[in-house]
Design a protein around this motif. Structure first.
Motif, PDB file in Angstrom:
ATOM      1  N   TYR A   8       0.699  -1.260  -0.065  1.00 55.24           N
ATOM      2  CA  TYR A   8      -0.036  -0.030   0.302  1.00 55.24           C
ATOM      3  C   TYR A   8       0.880   1.670  -0.217  1.00 55.24           C
ATOM      4  N   LEU A   9       2.416   1.128   0.652  1.00 50.79           N
ATOM      5  CA  LEU A   9       2.993   2.568   0.703  1.00 50.79           C
ATOM      6  C   LEU A   9       3.587   2.330  -0.810  1.00 50.79           C
ATOM      7  N   LEU A  10       4.040   1.577  -1.120  1.00 49.07           N
ATOM      8  CA  LEU A  10       4.589   2.102  -3.125  1.00 49.07           C
ATOM      9  C   LEU A  10       3.234   1.498  -4.094  1.00 49.07           C
ATOM     10  N   GLU A  11       2.121   1.345  -3.852  1.00 43.39           N
ATOM     11  CA  GLU A  11       1.257   1.754  -4.481  1.00 43.39           C
ATOM     12  C   GLU A  11       0.896   3.900  -4.284  1.00 43.39           C
ATOM     13  N   ALA A  12       0.486   3.760  -3.283  1.00 38.64           N
ATOM     14  CA  ALA A  12       0.733   5.493  -2.502  1.00 38.64           C
ATOM     15  C   ALA A  12       1.194   6.269  -3.279  1.00 38.64           C
ATOM     16  N   VAL A  13       2.855   5.693  -3.245  1.00 34.92           N
ATOM     17  CA  VAL A  13       3.637   6.631  -3.965  1.00 34.92           C
ATOM     18  C   VAL A  13       3.980   7.559  -5.181  1.00 34.92           C
ATOM     19  N   ILE A  17       2.908  10.186  -8.145  1.00 31.60           N
ATOM     20  CA  ILE A  17       3.975  10.574  -8.588  1.00 31.60           C
ATOM     21  C   ILE A  17       3.247  10.449  -9.598  1.00 31.60           C
ATOM     22  N   VAL A  18       2.354   9.914 -10.364  1.00 27.49           N
ATOM     23  CA  VAL A  18       2.190   9.458 -11.356  1.00 27.49           C
ATOM     24  C   VAL A  18       0.292  10.972 -11.953  1.00 27.49           C
ATOM     25  N   LEU A  19      -0.216  10.879 -10.958  1.00 26.09           N
ATOM     26  CA  LEU A  19      -0.664  12.286 -10.921  1.00 26.09           C
ATOM     27  C   LEU A  19      -0.095  13.679 -10.062  1.00 26.09           C
ATOM     28  N   GLY A  20       0.879  13.421  -9.872  1.00 25.83           N
ATOM     29  CA  GLY A  20       1.364  15.200  -9.815  1.00 25.83           C
ATOM     30  C   GLY A  20       1.774  15.488 -11.495  1.00 25.83           C
ATOM     31  N   ILE A  21       2.786  14.644 -11.436  1.00 24.86           N
ATOM     32  CA  ILE A  21       2.885  14.256 -13.240  1.00 24.86           C
ATOM     33  C   ILE A  21       1.929  14.962 -14.644  1.00 24.86           C
ATOM     34  N   GLY A  55      -2.310  19.855  -2.424  1.00 20.98           N
ATOM     35  CA  GLY A  55      -3.045  18.669  -1.725  1.00 20.98           C
ATOM     36  C   GLY A  55      -3.875  18.347  -2.164  1.00 20.98           C
ATOM     37  N   ILE A  56      -4.744  18.712  -3.032  1.00 23.43           N
ATOM     38  CA  ILE A  56      -6.105  17.635  -4.697  1.00 23.43           C
ATOM     39  C   ILE A  56      -5.197  16.886  -4.903  1.00 23.43           C
ATOM     40  N   PHE A  57      -3.945  16.199  -5.290  1.00 21.55           N
ATOM     41  CA  PHE A  57      -3.944  15.351  -6.452  1.00 21.55           C
ATOM     42  C   PHE A  57      -2.787  14.111  -5.167  1.00 21.55           C
ATOM     43  N   MET A  58      -2.543  14.520  -4.072  1.00 18.38           N
ATOM     44  CA  MET A  58      -2.765  14.295  -2.446  1.00 18.38           C
ATOM     45  C   MET A  58      -2.963  13.265  -1.720  1.00 18.38           C
ATOM     46  N   ILE A  59      -4.976  14.182  -2.042  1.00 20.23           N
ATOM     47  CA  ILE A  59      -5.534  13.382  -1.634  1.00 20.23           C
ATOM     48  C   ILE A  59      -6.579  12.404  -2.549  1.00 20.23           C
ATOM     49  N   LEU A  60      -6.424  12.490  -3.810  1.00 22.52           N
ATOM     50  CA  LEU A  60      -7.679  11.744  -5.115  1.00 22.52           C
ATOM     51  C   LEU A  60      -6.546  10.980  -5.045  1.00 22.52           C
ATOM     52  N   SER A  61      -4.924  10.875  -5.022  1.00 23.57           N
ATOM     53  CA  SER A  61      -4.669   9.338  -5.121  1.00 23.57           C
ATOM     54  C   SER A  61      -4.674   7.953  -3.043  1.00 23.57           C
ATOM     55  N   ALA A  62      -4.910   8.626  -2.196  1.00 25.27           N
ATOM     56  CA  ALA A  62      -4.639   8.489  -1.008  1.00 25.27           C
ATOM     57  C   ALA A  62      -6.418   7.417  -1.238  1.00 25.27           C
ATOM     58  N   ILE A 203      -2.672   5.419   7.799  1.00 17.93           N
ATOM     59  CA  ILE A 203      -2.721   5.706   7.347  1.00 17.93           C
ATOM     60  C   ILE A 203      -0.814   5.377   6.938  1.00 17.93           C
ATOM     61  N   ILE A 204      -0.070   4.402   5.991  1.00 19.87           N
ATOM     62  CA  ILE A 204       0.743   4.316   5.604  1.00 19.87           C
ATOM     63  C   ILE A 204       0.485   4.539   3.941  1.00 19.87           C
ATOM     64  N   ILE A 205      -0.811   4.525   3.413  1.00 18.14           N
ATOM     65  CA  ILE A 205      -1.272   5.265   2.240  1.00 18.14           C
ATOM     66  C   ILE A 205      -0.678   6.809   2.578  1.00 18.14           C
ATOM     67  N   LEU A 206      -1.531   7.116   3.780  1.00 17.09           N
ATOM     68  CA  LEU A 206      -1.264   8.541   4.159  1.00 17.09           C
ATOM     69  C   LEU A 206       0.193   8.938   3.760  1.00 17.09           C
ATOM     70  N   ALA A 207       1.103   8.040   4.680  1.00 16.80           N
ATOM     71  CA  ALA A 207       2.479   8.305   5.073  1.00 16.80           C
ATOM     72  C   ALA A 207       3.431   7.797   3.456  1.00 16.80           C
ATOM     73  N   GLY A 208       2.458   6.994   1.960  1.00 14.07           N
ATOM     74  CA  GLY A 208       2.966   6.771   0.936  1.00 14.07           C
ATOM     75  C   GLY A 208       2.406   8.387   0.298  1.00 14.07           C
ATOM     76  N   THR A 209       1.548   8.798   0.419  1.00 15.34           N
ATOM     77  CA  THR A 209       1.126  10.648  -0.645  1.00 15.34           C
ATOM     78  C   THR A 209       2.493  11.634  -0.568  1.00 15.34           C
ATOM     79  N   CYS A 210       2.902  11.227   0.696  1.00 16.10           N
ATOM     80  CA  CYS A 210       3.341  12.114   1.244  1.00 16.10           C
ATOM     81  C   CYS A 210       5.157  12.146   0.457  1.00 16.10           C
ATOM     82  N   ILE A 211       5.433  11.685   0.699  1.00 15.09           N
ATOM     83  CA  ILE A 211       6.599  10.824  -0.110  1.00 15.09           C
ATOM     84  C   ILE A 211       6.265  11.153  -0.697  1.00 15.09           C
TER      85      ILE A 211
END
Length: 323
Positions: A8-13, A17-21, A55-62, A203-211
């Motif tokens: 889940y951590l890797l999926e979120a990271v 990144i993809v959504l950020g691009i 934060g839009i794509f961070m939240i969307l990613s999670a 929680i680990i998904i949120l950590a991944g979005t932040c990474i």
């Protein structure tokens, strides 16, 4: 179970990144750009015009990772409500800033009212769903203090305080997102050790979005999370502390957020009472910048302090059998 945390951590990271691009060019076209306050450090003026609302794509990613893995039990849904609610509140603030091309969005009263409403709804829902004991756990002990109906007021203060504290910390490239990675990771370990895996996955998904967000937000930042991200992350951290009944432990796990908020309170109180400032500028990270530290050095120093505080508090909790 351990494997799921890593997956889940890797999926979120990767998702972030993809959504950020995709999102960063769109936000540039929509002119969702940062307006740097005039009274801030002069070195920050070069940041003027940098895209915000990351934060839009961070939240969307999670949300996408949670939906894809069907992590949607009542505990997660209430936390998602609190996170999304603060994200929407932050988005309104960011949108007004971008639209008006100024550093001021919602008024302090409007923002506070929104935070209180979200906190009240969350507190009511969580107490009803989890049947929380209306008590406060004392960190590093097995002592709980029953406070009855005052628990509602306590939870509201925790949520409003934490969301604002993360928001205040979000002033340097990568500072808030990096500290959130550390705090979320500590809470993920806490949940894993206590067997609360669904909450741990969230929680680990949120950590991944932040990474993943750090990929774009580390100095020199290509985008800022804005209030959309910082209020959402602050609300999430506060909600997690309530769910795990570790509201006071959050003082140590989120140590940097606490001292950043305290620096603002001390600065304002000192100036109003004596006409003198304790710090060269608040929040605290600006004080170090104006003392000659580079932005990168301040960020790394704060990450180090946050890491030490979070790890130490986790170890002490384990040692005292409080997990």
């Amino acid at each position: 179970m351990e494997q799921n945390y890593l997956i889940y951590l890797l999926e979120a990271v990767v998702t972030t990144i993809v959504l950020g691009i995709i999102a960063i060019p769109l936000l540039k076209k929509l002119k969702a750009r940062q307006s740097v306050r005039e009274e801030g450090p002069k070195s920050h003026r070069s940041k003027n015009g940098t895209p915000t609302m990351g934060g839009i794509f961070m939240i969307l990613s999670a949300v996408l990772v949670l939906l894809f893995n069907k992590i949607l039990d009542p505990v997660v849904l209430w936390l998602l409500f609190l996170t999304l609610g603060h994200g929407i509140l932050g988005f309104l603030d960011d949108f007004i800033k971008a639209e008006k091309k100024r550093n001021l969005g919602l008024t302090a009263k409007q923002k506070m009212l929104g935070q209180i409403i979200l906190a009240v709804l969350f507190c009511w829902g969580v107490v009803d769903t989890l049947h929380l004991p209306f008590s406060i756990a004392i960190p590093f002990t097995n002592i709980d203090i029953y406070i009855g109906a005052f628990y509602y007021i306590f939870v509201i203060l925790v949520i409003v305080g934490a969301s604002n504290a993360v928001n205040l910390t979000d002033g340097l490239d990568g500072l808030a997102s990096g500290c959130c990675v550390i705090a979320f990771s500590a809470y993920a370990v806490y949940c894993y050790l206590s067997g609360n895996n669904d909450l741990g996955y969230f929680i680990i998904i949120l950590a991944g979005t932040c990474i993943g967000f750090l990929f774009f937000n580390y100095h020199p930042a290509k985008i800022f999370m804005g209030d959309t991200g910082s209020l959402a992350l602050g609300g999430a951290i506060a909600g997690i502390s309530v769910m795990t009944q570790t509201e006071l432990l959050l003082i140590f796990i989120g140590f940097i957020f606490v001292i950043e908020a305290l620096s603002v309170i001390i600065q304002v109180a000192s100036f109003q009472l004596t006409g003198k400032r304790v710090f060269k500028m608040s929040p605290l990270h600006h004080h170090f910048e104006l003392s000659g530290w580079s932005e990168v050095h301040v960020v790394w120093a704060f990450w180090l302090v946050e890491g030490i505080a979070a790890c130490s508090s986790l170890i002490l909790s384990i040692a005292s059998n409080a997990v």
